[in-house]
Enzyme design. Sequence first.
Site, PDB file in Angstrom:
ATOM      1  N   HIS A  48     -12.247  -4.852  -3.496  1.00 23.35           N
ATOM      2  CA  HIS A  48     -11.040  -4.646  -2.550  1.00 23.35           C
ATOM      3  C   HIS A  48     -11.312  -3.990  -1.406  1.00 23.35           C
ATOM      4  O   HIS A  48     -10.926  -4.717  -0.249  1.00 23.35           O
ATOM      5  CB  HIS A  48      -9.720  -3.969  -3.650  1.00 23.35           C
ATOM      6  CG  HIS A  48      -8.604  -3.806  -3.044  1.00 23.35           C
ATOM      7  ND1 HIS A  48      -7.324  -3.980  -3.445  1.00 23.35           N
ATOM      8  CD2 HIS A  48      -8.190  -3.883  -1.729  1.00 23.35           C
ATOM      9  CE1 HIS A  48      -6.381  -3.752  -2.730  1.00 23.35           C
ATOM     10  NE2 HIS A  48      -6.820  -3.911  -1.511  1.00 23.35           N
ATOM     11  N   HIS A  50      -6.231   2.269   5.076  1.00 25.88           N
ATOM     12  CA  HIS A  50      -6.807   1.273   3.926  1.00 25.88           C
ATOM     13  C   HIS A  50      -7.576   0.234   4.707  1.00 25.88           C
ATOM     14  O   HIS A  50      -7.185  -0.497   5.394  1.00 25.88           O
ATOM     15  CB  HIS A  50      -5.641   0.842   3.075  1.00 25.88           C
ATOM     16  CG  HIS A  50      -6.086  -0.270   2.270  1.00 25.88           C
ATOM     17  ND1 HIS A  50      -7.283  -0.370   1.266  1.00 25.88           N
ATOM     18  CD2 HIS A  50      -5.510  -1.648   2.152  1.00 25.88           C
ATOM     19  CE1 HIS A  50      -7.214  -1.421   0.744  1.00 25.88           C
ATOM     20  NE2 HIS A  50      -6.208  -2.041   0.940  1.00 25.88           N
ATOM     21  N   CYS A  53       0.934  -1.214  -0.188  1.00 25.36           N
ATOM     22  CA  CYS A  53       0.057   0.079  -0.075  1.00 25.36           C
ATOM     23  C   CYS A  53       0.773   1.376  -0.098  1.00 25.36           C
ATOM     24  O   CYS A  53       0.314   2.327  -0.108  1.00 25.36           O
ATOM     25  CB  CYS A  53      -0.898  -0.022   1.295  1.00 25.36           C
ATOM     26  SG  CYS A  53      -1.901  -1.444   1.576  1.00 25.36           S
ATOM     27  N   GLU A 107     -27.415  12.214   7.741  1.00 25.16           N
ATOM     28  CA  GLU A 107     -26.869  13.225   8.558  1.00 25.16           C
ATOM     29  C   GLU A 107     -25.353  13.016   8.591  1.00 25.16           C
ATOM     30  O   GLU A 107     -24.379  13.736   8.776  1.00 25.16           O
ATOM     31  CB  GLU A 107     -27.456  13.136   9.853  1.00 25.16           C
ATOM     32  CG  GLU A 107     -26.637  13.939  11.231  1.00 25.16           C
ATOM     33  CD  GLU A 107     -27.152  15.466  10.834  1.00 25.16           C
ATOM     34  OE1 GLU A 107     -28.021  15.900   9.827  1.00 25.16           O
ATOM     35  OE2 GLU A 107     -26.567  16.260  11.527  1.00 25.16           O
ATOM     36  N   HIS A 143     -10.263  -3.385   4.319  1.00 29.36           N
ATOM     37  CA  HIS A 143     -11.042  -4.368   3.364  1.00 29.36           C
ATOM     38  C   HIS A 143     -12.446  -4.524   3.736  1.00 29.36           C
ATOM     39  O   HIS A 143     -13.045  -5.665   3.580  1.00 29.36           O
ATOM     40  CB  HIS A 143     -10.330  -5.415   3.425  1.00 29.36           C
ATOM     41  CG  HIS A 143      -8.962  -5.516   2.705  1.00 29.36           C
ATOM     42  ND1 HIS A 143      -8.377  -6.940   2.407  1.00 29.36           N
ATOM     43  CD2 HIS A 143      -8.283  -4.850   2.102  1.00 29.36           C
ATOM     44  CE1 HIS A 143      -7.161  -6.744   1.718  1.00 29.36           C
ATOM     45  NE2 HIS A 143      -7.042  -5.354   1.475  1.00 29.36           N
TER      46      HIS A 143
END
Lengths: 251, 251, 251, 251
Positions: free
Chosen positions: A214, A114, A96, A147, A116
């Site tokens: 992903h 990140h 990443c 909201e 999953h």
Amino acid sequence: MDNTAPPEKDENADALVLSTDPLHPANHISDLCRRFYTLGWVTGTGGGVSIRHGDHIYLAPSGVQKEMMQPTDMFVMDYRTKKYIRQPAVLKPSACTPLFLAAYTHRNAGCCIHTHSQWAVLVTLLCESNLQSPTSTRHLFSIKEIEQIKGLSRGGTGSSEIAEGGRKLGNLGFFDTLRIPVIENTAHEEDLKDSLEAAMREWPEACAVLVRRHGVYVWGKDVVQAKTQAESLDYLFRLAVEMHGLGLKWV
Amino acid sequence: MDNTAPPEKDENADALVLSTDPLHPANHISDLCRRFYTLGWVTGTGGGVSIRHGDHIYLAPSGVQKEMMQPTDMFVMDYRTKKYIRQPAVLKPSACTPLFLAAYTHRNAGCCIHTHSQWAVLVTLLCESNLQSPTSTRHLFSIKEIEQIKGLSRGGTGSSEIAEGGRKLGNLGFFDTLRIPVIENTAHEEDLKDSLEAAMREWPEACAVLVRRHGVYVWGKDVVQAKTQAESLDYLFRLAVEMHGLGLKWV
Amino acid sequence: MDNTAPPEKDENADALVLSTDPLHPANHISDLCRRFYTLGWVTGTGGGVSIRHGDHIYLAPSGVQKEMMQPTDMFVMDYRTKKYIRQPAVLKPSACTPLFLAAYTHRNAGCCIHTHSQWAVLVTLLCESNLQSPTSTRHLFSIKEIEQIKGLSRGGTGSSEIAEGGRKLGNLGFFDTLRIPVIENTAHEEDLKDSLEAAMREWPEACAVLVRRHGVYVWGKDVVQAKTQAESLDYLFRLAVEMHGLGLKWV
Amino acid sequence: MDNTAPPEKDENADALVLSTDPLHPANHISDLCRRFYTLGWVTGTGGGVSIRHGDHIYLAPSGVQKEMMQPTDMFVMDYRTKKYIRQPAVLKPSACTPLFLAAYTHRNAGCCIHTHSQWAVLVTLLCESNLQSPTSTRHLFSIKEIEQIKGLSRGGTGSSEIAEGGRKLGNLGFFDTLRIPVIENTAHEEDLKDSLEAAMREWPEACAVLVRRHGVYVWGKDVVQAKTQAESLDYLFRLAVEMHGLGLKWV
């Protein structure tokens, strides 16, 4: 990215990750990973977290159980040279990394997360099938008039306090439409870099990029903004999936 | 509401939030926020909690991670003057404040809880679409003949013990219909005040008000009643969503 | 049931609930209630737990937050006289008491658990609508050929080890059909006693009784059997609801 | 399997399970069981865990509450002789034992995990009904193009680092299809051995075997690989169930 610098194991490199301050990046990432595991975001070693601390980029390693993470597992990269200044001997750097760097470079982020999350993946699948209204395309997740959208800033690092010139810089309002671009997945995670950067340029107000089948990349000006935006987005992804199951439109 | 009093940082103001008693309002709100985070009610800094302690109204601040809340983060307002007598320097007061005050004023509540629970939001969306039986209108959530309804009091602050005159004051029974009004959301949370107060007046037996596409406000005569009623309502909201998904009617 | 004995507050009565042994009934019930809260079984003060300890019946009180339960909150009844020998001054005895006693009397149980699990409630609603196969009646939940069924004993207190005479006493097998009777709810919980006892007599192999729109009563010869059977049943109730949502038959 | 050796209770046998090292197999299995309970994998005493430590096979016992497991509850078998060298006096060996041994013998595994996860069971039910695309048969669960698939190794014990000769040994790629065989359940768990071994032979790249209406067996070269693969599979099973509910194809 030039990572040819040999792994360093000297005391200076270890000093980069050893601190009694729970908010030191090496400790903070370990704590966040434990929290994110309980949310189902980083199961099976998936996902990742990075914090920018001045010119030092802290990165959780690849393939490690996130809920077991230790500060000494962290990679540290010099942001100016893009060389690792600390590499744990037996661990691999996260694939990443170039994507986290994109958030630092193109959004001036201070933290990038990140996940999953299954809700993120399901939202990309529903967009792919174009099962929501015709105004939604397969490359964009759009939702409005919820909201929780107010928890998200324009561009991801916008302050909710400041508006400069004619451009809105604060958080989205209830009647604004949240738009998150969806890019196609690639065989190798690092190959997502170009399309992720293109999506960030095309959608300057987006606070995240979804990756089809992903997960999602979310950033913020600091850890608190990145984490709370990741939470608000995941809330909206799950809500969107539930809405779809109940026959309700997102926009 | 007149909030022109300058933030106070003297020792007297801090004494309002420092206590070794876990049930002191400043400690209690912090503990409740941590619990509500695990229930998904206050994700991404959403939602809020307030406790009335004599003439002092304790309020969680705006925009803070609820699971990280500290007693020193609390705002304290004088209920008679509606002026803050303690304002943390770097924090903003919650936009929910006028809505919490409505529960204190119109229902004599001792605690008010605001959640962004997804089940509350989904219930308002199903009411909006009028997807349940024709007897349900878009401005009212109704459900009956579920045992958990017995956990809710008439008006929200009714005692389960006392019945005065001809008016029923205790908890709802199994064969009673629970009715929770649904008001429309506004761009700014404080603008909900008028319609929330109108709903409280129109539905004197309601123990909560749902806000469309936003969440719910629940109150009680004290923390225990507010919290357990918030739990019972969330149970019913989720059950109603699951029932709808299975093709079952609420009423 | 004769509960006319006045509440006792002497030291002998308190000695009934004070112990350093975590498996002492007063401590054990408190611990179970905390665990069950996290499973969603006793939200909003719903549900209850009782343990039989020789001739002493320990009972969690009515209307108390289950995850906050303390050993000193417990009621203790003499099983022979059905009189309370310990009653906390400010608490009310549980309306479930006659139903717990039914499990002790008719099944020789050592522990009985009552949950408001949403999966139990949804299963009773699906049975009511007769939405599963025609062989399922509205008064019976039936499921078969799921491995988890093997976690349930015939009658609820059967040993998995012993088979006496021609009657099977052990746990159900994979090819056996699990049958749990469903009784109709009443306005007052104690009024369920007659129909619950009738269901126990009609279905001697049942290890639990479902109460329509309310929840389930599960028992076992001891705490471990009652708790693990409650878990296995809740697993099966949830699985049945998910199966229904996916268009799959239970039997 | 010859288990005729009498239970040993001498000090040498207890030394097999007593260690201050949290990663000692007896401690590690206890810890894993507590974690798996919170994931819903071993509710109601279901499921099981085994670790191979040299020639010693550590096995959680049958019928014990998994979240309460203690190191002294462990069975230890000599892998060469298949005789127990430690048997807790009051406990029964797990019926999963021959299935765990199959993973050690046929895949050279170092750890094997058996869960009753509802997502695994639901996936086998959907395969049974052949409700997904015609390319899916009732004896195979197939899914592709989901990033989490990359968390799974070929054969379950493959290294992600090494590729020998022409045969791929590493983890699956994003464009590979994950295939997990589904075998039929039997009345007695130990009778699954032959069909489980046959499935392992027929599908050499499979990292797990699903058992219809029962659960899944997952293994790995060590605890970390077995656990993270169990997590990745459970993620995919749940995702597949959610996809099916939303009308999306798995392949």
